[in-house]
Design a protein around this motif. Structure first.
Motif, PDB file in Angstrom:
ATOM      1  N   THR A 133      25.299 -22.375  14.266  1.00 54.56           N
ATOM      2  CA  THR A 133      24.410 -23.402  13.709  1.00 54.56           C
ATOM      3  C   THR A 133      23.738 -24.165  14.844  1.00 54.56           C
ATOM      4  OG1 THR A 133      26.180 -25.058  13.593  1.00 54.56           O
ATOM      5  CG2 THR A 133      25.844 -23.664  11.651  1.00 54.56           C
ATOM      6  N   TYR A 134      22.629 -24.867  14.507  1.00 51.94           N
ATOM      7  CA  TYR A 134      21.905 -25.630  15.522  1.00 51.94           C
ATOM      8  C   TYR A 134      21.183 -26.791  14.861  1.00 51.94           C
ATOM      9  CZ  TYR A 134      17.809 -23.081  13.774  1.00 51.94           C
ATOM     10  OH  TYR A 134      16.820 -22.567  12.977  1.00 51.94           O
ATOM     11  N   SER A 135      20.782 -27.767  15.667  1.00 48.55           N
ATOM     12  CA  SER A 135      20.042 -28.931  15.175  1.00 48.55           C
ATOM     13  C   SER A 135      18.590 -28.521  14.950  1.00 48.55           C
ATOM     14  CB  SER A 135      20.109 -30.083  16.180  1.00 48.55           C
ATOM     15  OG  SER A 135      21.443 -30.525  16.330  1.00 48.55           O
ATOM     16  N   ASN A 136      18.092 -28.758  13.732  1.00 49.56           N
ATOM     17  CA  ASN A 136      16.755 -28.293  13.403  1.00 49.56           C
ATOM     18  C   ASN A 136      15.716 -29.393  13.559  1.00 49.56           C
ATOM     19  OD1 ASN A 136      16.915 -29.920  11.077  1.00 49.56           O
ATOM     20  ND2 ASN A 136      17.704 -28.229   9.840  1.00 49.56           N
ATOM     21  N   ASN A 183      21.074 -29.597  10.271  1.00 52.80           N
ATOM     22  CA  ASN A 183      21.636 -28.382  10.851  1.00 52.80           C
ATOM     23  C   ASN A 183      21.140 -27.166  10.092  1.00 52.80           C
ATOM     24  OD1 ASN A 183      23.250 -29.517  12.933  1.00 52.80           O
ATOM     25  ND2 ASN A 183      24.757 -30.146  11.408  1.00 52.80           N
ATOM     26  N   THR A 240      20.855 -13.756  15.721  1.00 55.36           N
ATOM     27  CA  THR A 240      20.408 -15.100  15.323  1.00 55.36           C
ATOM     28  C   THR A 240      18.892 -15.222  15.348  1.00 55.36           C
ATOM     29  OG1 THR A 240      20.508 -15.932  17.603  1.00 55.36           O
ATOM     30  CG2 THR A 240      22.502 -16.171  16.250  1.00 55.36           C
ATOM     31  N   PHE A 242      16.093 -18.786  15.317  1.00 56.03           N
ATOM     32  CA  PHE A 242      16.039 -20.244  15.429  1.00 56.03           C
ATOM     33  C   PHE A 242      14.672 -20.755  14.968  1.00 56.03           C
ATOM     34  CE2 PHE A 242      19.530 -19.049  18.036  1.00 56.03           C
ATOM     35  CZ  PHE A 242      20.392 -20.129  18.087  1.00 56.03           C
ATOM     36  N   GLY A 253      14.869 -25.939  22.328  1.00 57.80           N
ATOM     37  CA  GLY A 253      16.226 -26.059  21.820  1.00 57.80           C
ATOM     38  C   GLY A 253      17.151 -26.762  22.791  1.00 57.80           C
ATOM     39  N   SER A 254      18.379 -27.017  22.339  1.00 57.26           N
ATOM     40  CA  SER A 254      19.381 -27.677  23.179  1.00 57.26           C
ATOM     41  C   SER A 254      20.742 -27.008  23.086  1.00 57.26           C
ATOM     42  CB  SER A 254      19.511 -29.153  22.771  1.00 57.26           C
ATOM     43  OG  SER A 254      19.896 -29.256  21.413  1.00 57.26           O
ATOM     44  N   GLY A 255      20.834 -25.905  22.319  1.00 56.59           N
ATOM     45  CA  GLY A 255      22.112 -25.213  22.216  1.00 56.59           C
ATOM     46  C   GLY A 255      22.504 -24.975  20.783  1.00 56.59           C
ATOM     47  N   ALA A 256      23.773 -24.602  20.578  1.00 54.15           N
ATOM     48  CA  ALA A 256      24.259 -24.278  19.243  1.00 54.15           C
ATOM     49  C   ALA A 256      25.756 -24.517  19.172  1.00 54.15           C
ATOM     50  CB  ALA A 256      23.943 -22.826  18.906  1.00 54.15           C
ATOM     51  N   ASN A 257      26.276 -24.611  17.948  1.00 57.04           N
ATOM     52  CA  ASN A 257      27.714 -24.667  17.686  1.00 57.04           C
ATOM     53  C   ASN A 257      28.137 -23.341  17.081  1.00 57.04           C
ATOM     54  OD1 ASN A 257      28.294 -27.311  18.561  1.00 57.04           O
ATOM     55  ND2 ASN A 257      27.466 -28.143  16.666  1.00 57.04           N
TER      56      ASN A 257
END
Length: 531
Positions: free
Chosen positions: A181-184, A189, A207, A209, A218-222
């Motif tokens: 998941t990532y910040s949209n 998320n 994936t 994005f 972007g800044s990354g993902a969990n």
């Protein structure tokens, strides 16, 4: 003698017993040696350690001397037991005890605990021989150390990913679901992708994005794994893209219309359309006049936001009542992105544009007219007055600014315009000297007395017609001066009284439509002095 001696032998222990009897009675019975009893987790039971720290297990039991601490070691398969207790034992008034044991050194995937129990003096740490060592076994629901430790191998923290669709790889509990998941762009998320870990624990998650803000790297993902039979884990991976997954949208801004009247500015307003803001971000609006002073707008909501998909923004700017004619700048600012866009608009005084536009039908373009009088006619809005200008072409480009010679210029008197009849036709005869001329007209609203209403509406400019006037072959035209202040019916208003102001008005009418623009902005049709 033998009996006396026997009696003595008997008497001695009796005396000793009598002497020590009080002490013996006071001491009570000695502690019986034996093992402690564990009540939880019960022997051979399964303890649910899936919540909290899976390696920590609370131990309770009975049979431990109150001066002792429990000693617990457990088998880790190396031949050397691991220490399971690192703190003192709590003794309860009812004779029970409790302590937290740590089984963090169990081998990967191991859930069976084989513990060795004994006791030691709480002060000295010396083993208590009165407590018989014992072995105690139970099961854990979750291995403190997973057989497949959860990890993300790609992308690594700090990686600059060279594709917009990276495939995440790593190790997780076999059969568990691995989700990225990532910040949209909407500050929420989004799921980039998910997959099931293979039997050998490896996973591969394709994936996308596409919910990132346009232009964002972007800044990354969990990355999380979950399975009812496995530890739940979550890992954060900070990385960036070399190229934005969603292309940036170029900032643009337009105002429609970019020129409105005072009335329109405070009623229908000006529609603003912009692109390039961050999706769903707040956008502030400030309007300034030509002196950079902030102007008041009509009542507005407190917050306005860009579109939550592409960052497009639409708004209608309505000025407060009393807005003045002026040039204004509308400035939009994205609160989160800091993007600033501005557009210029103009507010003018009431614009009453008459239709249809007059048309000069005679003479025609390039026509040669013979004689000293030319008849100019055309069509226009019924009930209006025609303001006509006839001048030498040299005045058109401004190369000659002196007062024209007698008989070489005509401008309709605003107090006595050319009337458009009920059929939409108009005509006028103009006396001129031979030469080259250009003529053009506008229609204007009239007052009750037939004069031009200087605050009324005007039309667009008519067609401009160039023509030539040549003298008659036999009888040369004779120009008779007209007395100042009079105008013979149907004749041109010409002569020496034509002032520089009249020339200036004619030039305005002929050169680039300046008179019409000025008339719209002032709501007046005037022939001011050019000086």
């Amino acid at each position: 003698m033998r009996s006396s001696a026997r009696r003595g032998l008997v008497a001695a222990p009796t005396a000793l017993a009598l002497a020590l009897g009080g002490v013996l009675l006071a001491a009570g019975p000695a502690f019986a040696a034996g093992p402690v009893t564990i009540t939880s987790p019960a022997p051979d039971s399964t303890y649910d350690n899936s919540a909290g720290l899976p390696q920590v297990v609370p131990i309770t039991g009975t049979g431990l001397p109150t001066t002792d601490d429990l000693v617990l070691t457990y088998d880790i398969g190396t031949g050397t037991p691991a220490q399971g207790l690192f703190a003192g034992t709590t003794h309860n008034p009812d004779g029970s005890f409790s302590v937290n044991a740590n089984f963090g050194q169990l081998p990967a995937g191991e859930t069976t605990v084989v513990a060795n129990l004994s006791a030691a003096d709480a002060q000295s740490g010396v083993a208590d021989p009165e407590v018989t060592p014992s072995t105690y076994t139970f099961e854990l629901a979750v291995a403190p150390n997973p057989a497949f430790p959860f990890r993300v191998d790609y992308p690594g923290t700090g990686t600059v990913v060279d594709t917009t669709t990276p495939v995440f790889t790593g190790v997780a509990q076999p059969g568990s679901t691995v989700t990225v998941t990532y910040s949209n762009k909407n500050l929420g998320n989004s799921v980039a992708g998910s997959a099931t870990a293979n039997p050998d624990g490896t996973f591969s998650v394709p994936t996308t994005f596409l919910d990132l803000a346009p232009g964002s790297l972007g800044s990354g993902a969990n990355v999380t794994q979950s399975d009812p039979a496995a530890q739940v884990g979550s890992l954060g991976v900070a990385f960036t893209f070399a190229e934005a997954p969603v292309p940036a949208i170029a900032p643009t801004i337009t105002a429609t219309p970019d020129e409105v009247t005072v009335d329109e500015a405070s009623t229908t307003g000006i529609a603003i359309a912009a692109t390039g803001f961050s999706p769903n971000e707040e956008v502030t609006t400030v309007v300034t006049d030509s002196d950079d002073a902030v102007v008041v707008l009509a009542d507005r909501d407190l917050n306005y936001y860009a579109d939550d998909n592409v960052g497009a923004y639409a708004d209608t700017i309505v000025f407060a009542d009393g807005v003045l004619a002026d040039d204004y700048t509308i400035t939009l600012t994205g609160v989160r992105s800091g993007i600033v866009q501005a557009v210029a608009v103009t507010v003018v005084d009431e614009d009453i544009l008459l239709t249809p536009t007059p048309v000069i039908t005679s003479p025609t373009e390039g026509q040669v007219v013979t004689g000293g009088t030319v008849t100019i006619s055309g069509t226009g809005p019924v009930g209006t007055g025609i303001v006509l200008t006839v001048a030498d072409p040299s005045f058109l480009d401004g190369t000659i600014t002196e007062s024209p010679a007698e008989g070489r210029f005509y401008l309709t008197d605003l107090a006595d315009p050319i009337l458009v009849d009920a059929d939409g036709n108009w005509t006028v005869s103009v006396e001129l000297l031979p030469g080259e001329y250009v003529t053009q007209a506008i229609a204007a609203e009239l007052n009750a007395d037939g004069s031009v209403n200087e605050t009324g509406g005007v039309s667009d400019f008519s067609n401009a017609v160039a023509f030539s006037l040549v003298a008659a072959a036999v009888v040369p035209p004779v120009v008779t001066p007209v007395a100042p202040g009079t105008r013979p019916a149907g004749l041109a208003y010409t002569g020496s009284e034509a002032s520089q102001g009249v020339v200036g008005a004619a030039l305005l009418l002929l050169v680039g439509g300046g008179l019409l623009v000025a008339a719209r902005r002032r709501r007046a049709l005037t022939a001011d002095s050019a000086e």
